[in-house]
Design a protein around this motif. Structure first.
Motif, short mmCIF file in Angstrom:
data_model
loop_
_atom_site.label_atom_id
_atom_site.label_comp_id
_atom_site.label_asym_id
_atom_site.label_seq_id
_atom_site.Cartn_x
_atom_site.Cartn_y
_atom_site.Cartn_z
N LYS A 4 0.84 -1.20 0.00
CA LYS A 4 0.00 0.00 0.00
C LYS A 4 0.87 1.24 0.00
O LYS A 4 1.95 1.24 0.60
CB LYS A 4 -0.91 0.00 1.23
CG LYS A 4 -1.99 -1.07 1.13
CD LYS A 4 -2.95 -1.04 2.28
CE LYS A 4 -4.02 -2.10 2.02
NZ LYS A 4 -4.97 -2.19 3.09
N ILE A 5 0.37 2.26 -0.69
CA ILE A 5 1.02 3.57 -0.63
C ILE A 5 -0.05 4.55 -0.18
O ILE A 5 -1.05 4.73 -0.87
CB ILE A 5 1.62 3.99 -1.98
CG1 ILE A 5 2.73 3.01 -2.39
CG2 ILE A 5 2.19 5.41 -1.89
CD1 ILE A 5 3.40 3.32 -3.71
N ASP A 6 0.19 5.13 0.97
CA ASP A 6 -0.80 6.03 1.56
C ASP A 6 -2.16 5.34 1.63
O ASP A 6 -3.20 5.92 1.34
CB ASP A 6 -0.89 7.31 0.70
CG ASP A 6 -1.28 8.52 1.54
OD1 ASP A 6 -1.10 8.46 2.78
OD2 ASP A 6 -1.79 9.49 0.98
N GLY A 7 -2.12 4.07 1.95
CA GLY A 7 -3.34 3.29 2.11
C GLY A 7 -3.91 2.71 0.84
O GLY A 7 -4.83 1.90 0.86
N GLU A 8 -3.36 3.10 -0.31
CA GLU A 8 -3.92 2.62 -1.57
C GLU A 8 -3.17 1.39 -2.09
O GLU A 8 -1.93 1.36 -2.13
CB GLU A 8 -3.87 3.74 -2.62
CG GLU A 8 -4.26 3.20 -3.98
CD GLU A 8 -4.61 4.27 -5.00
OE1 GLU A 8 -4.93 3.89 -6.12
OE2 GLU A 8 -4.54 5.47 -4.67
N GLU A 9 -3.96 0.40 -2.53
CA GLU A 9 -3.37 -0.84 -3.09
C GLU A 9 -2.50 -0.49 -4.30
O GLU A 9 -2.94 0.18 -5.23
CB GLU A 9 -4.47 -1.79 -3.54
CG GLU A 9 -5.14 -2.54 -2.42
CD GLU A 9 -4.23 -3.58 -1.76
OE1 GLU A 9 -3.23 -4.00 -2.38
OE2 GLU A 9 -4.53 -3.95 -0.61
N THR A 10 -1.28 -0.97 -4.28
CA THR A 10 -0.34 -0.66 -5.36
C THR A 10 0.52 -1.88 -5.65
O THR A 10 0.87 -2.63 -4.75
CB THR A 10 0.58 0.52 -4.94
OG1 THR A 10 -0.22 1.60 -4.50
CG2 THR A 10 1.45 0.98 -6.08
N VAL A 11 0.84 -2.06 -6.92
CA VAL A 11 1.85 -3.06 -7.26
C VAL A 11 3.08 -2.29 -7.74
O VAL A 11 2.97 -1.30 -8.46
CB VAL A 11 1.33 -4.08 -8.32
CG1 VAL A 11 1.00 -3.41 -9.64
CG2 VAL A 11 2.34 -5.19 -8.53
N VAL A 12 4.24 -2.71 -7.25
CA VAL A 12 5.48 -2.03 -7.60
C VAL A 12 6.43 -3.00 -8.28
O VAL A 12 6.57 -4.15 -7.84
CB VAL A 12 6.18 -1.43 -6.35
CG1 VAL A 12 7.37 -0.58 -6.77
CG2 VAL A 12 5.22 -0.62 -5.51
N ALA A 13 7.04 -2.56 -9.36
CA ALA A 13 8.08 -3.34 -10.02
C ALA A 13 9.35 -2.51 -9.99
O ALA A 13 9.34 -1.34 -10.39
CB ALA A 13 7.69 -3.65 -11.47
N ALA A 14 10.43 -3.09 -9.49
CA ALA A 14 11.69 -2.35 -9.45
C ALA A 14 12.77 -3.14 -10.18
O ALA A 14 12.93 -4.35 -9.95
CB ALA A 14 12.11 -2.09 -8.01
#
Lengths: 282, 284, 105
Positions: free
Chosen positions: B64-74
């Motif tokens: 989560k980012i600031d409570g929002e569901e997020t998928v991150v690819a690095a």
């Protein structure tokens, strides 16, 4: 067309940069050419098997306003012009259920390499074209790429790789790759002979179409009599293949997941299976 | 160098791909998918006698980012120059495809791509290129629902097919260390000559494709300091902006007339480019 | 690329899965996983040919300082110097045997 234009890729001895124009003209002989502000982007509107189609090609233009994009490279102008021609079709057909098909004649030796191009954001110009083609496909326009010559790297991403179907002429001069052989040899610190040797065991590195087809990235490979100087039979064969693809693409067929079925794409499937299994975390 | 045993605490640039995600996400929300312990490595590098990496240079995580569901690819820029092969490319494409499905089901999910890459991994050439086309298709689907944010902080920068992917994103965030361009400087120098492009002249390269120039040309949305705090703040800010009314890919097309009128006899300066890109489309 | 395997009798038991480092130029990644055997198994992939003796020396230098736990250790080396190799291995062992530490970087 001037036969002295040579592809910028020195590893190829055949003059193949005129193929795009040759095939474009052959397929659109009877159709309405539609002039764009960018002479290297050719567009014609017509019909194929009763379906309205727009044919699009990127061709060499020795007088190109941008000197590093004279040989059929996809540069700043080409990226934007492609995008605009495709966006216009999407907009015009917005309310139609029967969306116009886009037929892309692909013979693109590379993206344009230059200071002006980088500074003005050629990546953004190519993205404009990618975006337009993907939006067209995702909104129900059948998009078919016909590979008649080179389909290289960023140029192919911008003109061809977002298609629903990819048809290629089975010919030495038809090639899909991330980098020309000479440059790839420099970057990977190998000789061209070593690259050829490796390509025999590593299909994604190979420069031949058969290896490429084993990756699942070609839907139809066509044996023509002459890819450079197509005969009437060749024209018919290609038109039949385009028609067959048009009929094959169903209205809900708007993705490109079918490409994952290739023999040599096991890891691509495996990774997706794992992601899916782990996605919800329960 | 990123991932070195001694790093500046607050730097984002100096962190490894995995640490970058951890610092970006809300505390204790990171869940990595296909962890390195699963050993999903490149089948093609091994065949060429090249040492592999357990995550093939890409880390995928949900959180989560600031409570929002997020998928991150690095992308880990230290491994094979951050190049994308079959596995690393499929990780990014597959994660974005699942995020699209999630949104289609009515569950909002955004994406952040942390890009450190030279583009296609030449040892897996055509499968890297194919994966990039798939990533691009997925970005275009996903950005219709929720923002897809590209972060280009350096040190590697973002080049090749993945620079096109960045350009497709809803928003791009850069630091001074970051560079964003289609062709790697060395490749341009080899193709076009040293007069056209002197790859070893670092100030020259940064003056054309560095984060500051890109921001001042309007080709990216945000120009930030290298700190974990500013990266996170910028990402949160752009997530809150939602889906842009017009994507940059469409806005950029307004520049055609300006490009057709550009004097292409003389070389362009960074200042000319800024002016043309900021004013040429008629979008002050 | 060269692949090597070393085995030492394990001195200690508890490890948690750990990963440190990266296969970047002059660097390496070290992964540690628990093992049911009485041995420390060390598997190495290295870009440096003919380096078996050197690796043996490095391991022999470490074992008197840090007792090796029962584990499988995998090393992917991209031409790191012996100094960097030791640093990474020690870092990995420290993390693997510390309680409640970061699982992996």
């Amino acid at each position: 067309m001037n036969n002295s234009i040579h592809s910028i890729n020195a590893s190829s001895t055949t003059d193949i940069t005129c193929r795009g124009l040759t095939w474009f003209e052959l397929l659109t002989k009877q159709l309405d050419k539609h002039s764009t502000q960018v002479p290297s982007v050719q567009v014609a509107d017509g019909e194929l098997a009763g379906r309205a189609c727009r044919f699009i090609a990127v061709v060499p233009d020795l007088n190109n306003h941008f000197p590093r994009a004279k040989n059929g490279e996809v540069g700043l102008l080409e990226g934007i012009a492609l995008a605009r021609e495709v966006q216009a079709v999407i907009k015009a057909d917005e309310q139609q259920s029967d969306k116009r098909a886009l037929i892309l004649v692909v013979d693109v030796p590379s993206q344009a390499y230059g200071r002006r191009e980088e500074t003005l954001g050629i990546h953004q110009a190519l993205a404009a074209a990618v975006s337009a083609y993907a939006n067209a496909r995702q909104s129900g326009h059948p998009v078919i790429a016909l590979l008649v010559g080179k389909a290289m790297s960023g140029a192919y991403l911008a003109h061809g790789y977002q298609a629903n179907r990819i048809i290629a002429l089975s010919d030495e001069g038809v090639m899909v790759h991330a980098m020309g052989k000479a440059a790839a040899a420099r970057v990977t610190q190998r000789t061209e002979a070593e690259l050829d040797q490796l390509a025999k065991e590593i299909p994604p590195m190979a420069y031949d179409l058969k290896s490429y087809a084993s990756l699942g990235l070609i839907d139809n490979l066509l044996s023509v009599e002459s890819a450079c100087h197509p005969t009437e039979n060749d024209k018919q064969l290609v038109e039949q293949a385009l028609t067959a693809s048009l009929l094959d693409i169903q209205p809900n067929d708007i993705g490109i997941a079918r490409r994952l079925n290739g023999e040599n794409r096991e890891a691509s499937r495996h990774v997706r299976d794992l992601l899916k299994a782990q996605w919800s975390g329960d | 160098m990123s991932n070195s045993p001694v790093v500046k605490d607050n730097s984002f640039v100096e962190q490894s791909a995995r640490q970058r995600i951890k610092r970006l996400l809300d505390k204790d929300t990171m869940r990595e998918l296909i962890s390195p312990f699963e050993r999903v490595t490149s089948p093609w590098l091994a065949k060429q006698g090249i040492v592999s990496q357990f995550d093939d240079g890409v880390v995928i995580a949900r959180g989560k980012i600031d409570g929002e569901e997020t998928v991150v690819a690095a992308i880990e820029g230290s491994f094979q120059g951050g190049s994308l092969g079959e596995v690393s490319g499929a990780k990014i494409a597959g994660a974005l495809e699942l995020a699209v499905e999630e949104n289609a089901k009515g569950n909002p999910m955004s994406a952040v791509l942390i890009l450190e890459t030279g583009g296609v991994r030449l040892q897996e050439a055509n499968l890297g290129l194919a994966a990039i086309a798939e990533i691009q298709s997925a970005i275009i689907s996903l950005r219709k629902y929720r923002p897809v944010i590209a972060l280009v902080t350096g040190p590697v920068g973002c080049f090749g097919g993945m620079s096109i992917s960045a350009a497709l994103c809803s928003y791009i965030i850069m630091t001074r260390e970051g560079r964003l361009g289609l062709n790697g400087p060395l490749v341009i120098e080899q193709e076009a000559g040293i007069v056209e492009y002197n790859a070893s002249d670092r100030p020259f390269i940064w003056s054309l494709i560095g984060g500051k120039q890109r921001f001042e040309s309007g080709l990216v949305d945000s120009y930030i300091n290298d700190s974990q705090k500013s990266v996170r703040e910028a990402v949160v800010d752009h997530l809150n902006r939602g889906v842009p009314s017009v994507h940059r890919t469409e806005k950029y097309c307004d520049l055609l007339e300006a490009f057709l009128h550009l004097d292409t006899q003389d070389q362009i300066t960074p200042e000319n480019a800024q002016q043309l890109l900021m004013e040429g489309g008629g979008h002050e | 690329m060269e692949t090597l395997h070393f085995q030492r009798r394990a001195q200690e038991n508890h490890v948690q899965p750990t990963l440190v480092g990266c296969v970047g130029s002059g660097d390496l990644e070290v992964m540690i996983e628990p093992s049911d055997s009485e041995f420390s198994d060390i598997y190495i992939q290295t870009s440096t040919a003919g380096s078996e003796v050197r690796w043996q020396q490095i391991i022999d230098q470490i074992t008197p300082v840090i007792p090796l736990p029962a584990m499988r250790m995998d090393i992917h080396d991209f031409a790191a110097t012996p100094g960097v190799i030791r640093l990474r291995i020690e870092q990995a062992l420290e993390q693997a045997t510390s309680v409640g530490g970061d699982k992996h970087e």
